[in-house]
Scaffold this motif. Structure first.
Motif, mmCIF file in Angstrom:
data_model
loop_
_atom_site.group_PDB
_atom_site.id
_atom_site.type_symbol
_atom_site.label_atom_id
_atom_site.label_comp_id
_atom_site.label_asym_id
_atom_site.label_seq_id
_atom_site.Cartn_x
_atom_site.Cartn_y
_atom_site.Cartn_z
ATOM 1 N N PHE A 64 -8.633 65.317 113.340
ATOM 2 C CA PHE A 64 -7.024 64.959 113.342
ATOM 3 C C PHE A 64 -6.666 64.082 112.193
ATOM 4 C CE2 PHE A 64 -4.193 61.640 114.516
ATOM 5 C CZ PHE A 64 -2.988 62.307 115.065
ATOM 6 N N CYS A 65 -5.626 64.233 111.570
ATOM 7 C CA CYS A 65 -5.152 63.227 110.724
ATOM 8 C C CYS A 65 -3.594 62.643 111.067
ATOM 9 C CB CYS A 65 -5.043 63.871 109.377
ATOM 10 S SG CYS A 65 -4.532 62.466 108.190
ATOM 11 N N ASN A 66 -3.296 61.466 110.826
ATOM 12 C CA ASN A 66 -2.057 60.715 111.340
ATOM 13 C C ASN A 66 -0.974 61.193 110.468
ATOM 14 O OD1 ASN A 66 -3.664 58.974 109.717
ATOM 15 N ND2 ASN A 66 -2.167 57.619 109.822
ATOM 16 N N ILE A 67 -1.196 61.674 109.297
ATOM 17 C CA ILE A 67 -0.325 62.338 108.180
ATOM 18 C C ILE A 67 -0.431 63.613 108.176
ATOM 19 C CG2 ILE A 67 0.299 59.715 107.577
ATOM 20 C CD1 ILE A 67 -1.124 60.773 105.011
ATOM 21 N N ASN A 68 0.310 64.284 107.165
ATOM 22 C CA ASN A 68 0.460 65.687 106.847
ATOM 23 C C ASN A 68 0.742 65.737 105.356
ATOM 24 O OD1 ASN A 68 0.258 68.476 107.497
ATOM 25 N ND2 ASN A 68 2.330 68.267 108.181
ATOM 26 N N LYS A 83 3.943 63.157 109.561
ATOM 27 C CA LYS A 83 4.585 64.584 110.448
ATOM 28 C C LYS A 83 6.087 64.541 110.348
ATOM 29 C CE LYS A 83 0.037 64.913 112.093
ATOM 30 N NZ LYS A 83 -1.023 64.982 112.988
ATOM 31 N N LYS A 84 6.615 63.728 110.143
ATOM 32 C CA LYS A 84 8.285 63.773 109.900
ATOM 33 C C LYS A 84 8.673 63.959 108.582
ATOM 34 C CE LYS A 84 9.408 61.381 114.033
ATOM 35 N NZ LYS A 84 9.632 59.917 114.815
ATOM 36 N N ASN A 85 7.800 64.394 107.769
ATOM 37 C CA ASN A 85 8.087 64.465 106.376
ATOM 38 C C ASN A 85 8.515 63.473 105.319
ATOM 39 O OD1 ASN A 85 7.334 66.499 104.534
ATOM 40 N ND2 ASN A 85 9.767 67.194 104.311
ATOM 41 N N ARG A 86 8.339 62.177 105.948
ATOM 42 C CA ARG A 86 8.607 60.919 105.313
ATOM 43 C C ARG A 86 7.352 60.363 104.431
ATOM 44 N NH1 ARG A 86 11.417 59.035 110.506
ATOM 45 N NH2 ARG A 86 13.377 60.318 110.375
ATOM 46 N N GLY A 87 7.886 59.729 103.310
ATOM 47 C CA GLY A 87 6.717 59.070 102.593
ATOM 48 C C GLY A 87 5.822 57.958 103.096
ATOM 49 N N THR A 88 4.657 58.036 102.865
ATOM 50 C CA THR A 88 3.699 57.132 103.662
ATOM 51 C C THR A 88 3.495 55.729 102.630
ATOM 52 O OG1 THR A 88 1.845 58.126 102.767
ATOM 53 C CG2 THR A 88 2.630 58.919 104.958
ATOM 54 N N HIS A 89 3.946 55.667 101.422
ATOM 55 C CA HIS A 89 3.249 54.597 100.516
ATOM 56 C C HIS A 89 3.467 53.243 101.241
ATOM 57 C CE1 HIS A 89 3.321 52.619 96.624
ATOM 58 N NE2 HIS A 89 2.455 53.611 96.288
ATOM 59 N N GLU A 90 4.461 52.878 101.849
ATOM 60 C CA GLU A 90 4.733 51.639 102.319
ATOM 61 C C GLU A 90 3.593 51.157 103.102
ATOM 62 O OE1 GLU A 90 8.655 50.808 103.616
ATOM 63 O OE2 GLU A 90 7.977 49.085 104.483
#
Ligand code: SF4
Ligand code: SF4
Length: 371
Positions: A15-19, A135-142
């Motif tokens: 599993f990964c929490n992002i994509n 997973k909603k295609n939003r950036g994760t940098h913050e």
């Protein structure tokens, strides 16, 4: 010949929490988690095997390791520490994480067990957020930087792995500025390469001159920092310039330098991308399972023997044809397989950009220094 230590790559969950756009791992939505009894068997096998060379470096990876509860790791680390004490075998433990799930409880765990940390960041937000999305295609940098801030506040050292894509190439200085301004001095970079589930690479369409400039700038900034800003690709490739290398070390294509275990207890050797790959022809590259086999049974496993023979043929081709042999030692087998369709091959996009052009940049730099 056994390598001088053994890297053991463990998948606590797929599993990964992002994509991330370039992720090569399949089954990232599966919430399956490794059972502690499976880990117990893995650890016993590793600490008792005749083909594992101490020390053992445990690296939790191949999914987001912090998506598994802390209680699992408390039990796992107790098993490792008991086996380590009982056998006198030294070990280290590392998490490769996207840092987004770090909380104070994780910080406490990292400190208690002296865990090494690797964080994946692709540079400043405007680059990172193009590919490292949730997973909603939003950036994760913050969120990543929030985790980084917690590590720094707790004075836990960490290294960074950045994936370089076509989008990074116009901004080498902004990337260096970002890392230095954020107190991140130890980076390595991978390129967006064709591997496993990632069937495309933005590097198929780049201009070589742009990549050359990117590397030259990174090298310039690393040199100007007087050793403060370390870039793995440079320190790893400098040795053959300063010492004669007959048999280059490449743990990814030699048996038993790396062992990979998925969350079901399946195991393989060679590069970790193989254990998560789907492939009917090679039984998904599974070379045994700790629930039914001893680790040392790998020596007679037909998939292992076949993959080993083909990888060795590929290495031989490299040795006989490539000017960069002493820097590379024959490349990464999974990369050859997924790009060329066979282990018995030589050039890949990754070896052009992640080996040859880096070595060329170092050679040019050294020539300028000493001419
Ligand atoms: S953080 Fe790692 S495992 Fe998760 S999607 Fe990105 S590359 Fe894949
Ligand atoms: S750079 Fe490529 S062709 Fe050369 S040794 Fe490495 S994998 Fe083989």
């Amino acid at each position: 010949m056994p390598s001088s230590r053994t890297l053991c790559i463990l998948q606590p969950t797929p599993f990964c929490n992002i994509n991330c756009d370039y992720c090569y791992l399949p089954h990232r939505s599966s919430s399956y988690k490794m059972d502690i009894d499976v880990f117990g068997k893995i650890a016993v096998e590793l600490f008792s095997s005749k083909i594992v060379t101490a020390p053992i470096d445990f690296l939790w990876h191949l999914g987001e390791p912090l998506a598994v509860p802390i209680s699992f790791y408390e039990k796992a680390f107790k098993i490792i520490s008991q086996l380590g004490e009982g056998t006198g075998i030294e070990y280290s433990i590392t998490f490769q994480t996207n840092a987004m799930l770090i909380t104070q409880s994780w910080i406490d765990l990292f400190k208690k067990y002296k865990i090494n940390i690797g964080v994946s960041i692709d540079g400043p937000a405007f680059i990172h957020d193009k590919k490292r999305v949730n997973k909603k295609n939003r950036g994760t940098h913050e969120q990543v930087m929030k985790g980084v801030g917690m590590l720094q506040e707790a004075r836990i050292p960490f290294g960074v792995i950045m994936v370089v894509t076509k989008d990074s190439l116009d901004y080498p200085d902004l990337i260096c500025d970002f890392f230095l301004e954020n107190g991140i001095n130890d980076i390595g970079f991978n390129i967006d390469e064709m591997d496993g589930d990632n069937l495309k690479s933005s590097f198929e369409k780049i201009e070589d001159e742009k990549f050359k400039f990117f590397i030259q700038q990174l090298l310039k900034r690393s040199v100007e920092s007087n050793g403060k800003f370390k870039v793995r690709e440079f320190w790893l490739n400098i040795r053959p310039f300063t010492a004669e290398v007959n048999e280059p070390v490449n743990v990814a294509n030699r048996p038993f330098g790396i062992f990979n275990f998925d969350c079901y207890g399946n195991y393989s050797t060679f590069c970790p991308e193989l254990i998560t790959a789907k492939n009917e022809k090679y039984n998904n590259f599974v070379m045994g399972n700790v629930l039914t086999d001893k680790l040392d049974d790998i020596l007679t496993n037909p998939i292992y023997l076949r993959v080993k023979r083909e990888i060795e043929e590929g290495i031989e081709k490299c040795k006989n044809s490539c000017d960069y042999w002493s820097f590379c030692g024959g490349g990464c087998p999974s990369n050859k397989y997924f790009e060329n369709g066979t282990f018995i091959s030589t050039d890949t996009v990754a070896c052009k950009y992640h080996k040859k052009m880096i070595v060329d940049a170092l050679a040019d730099h050294l020539e300028q220094q000493f001419s």
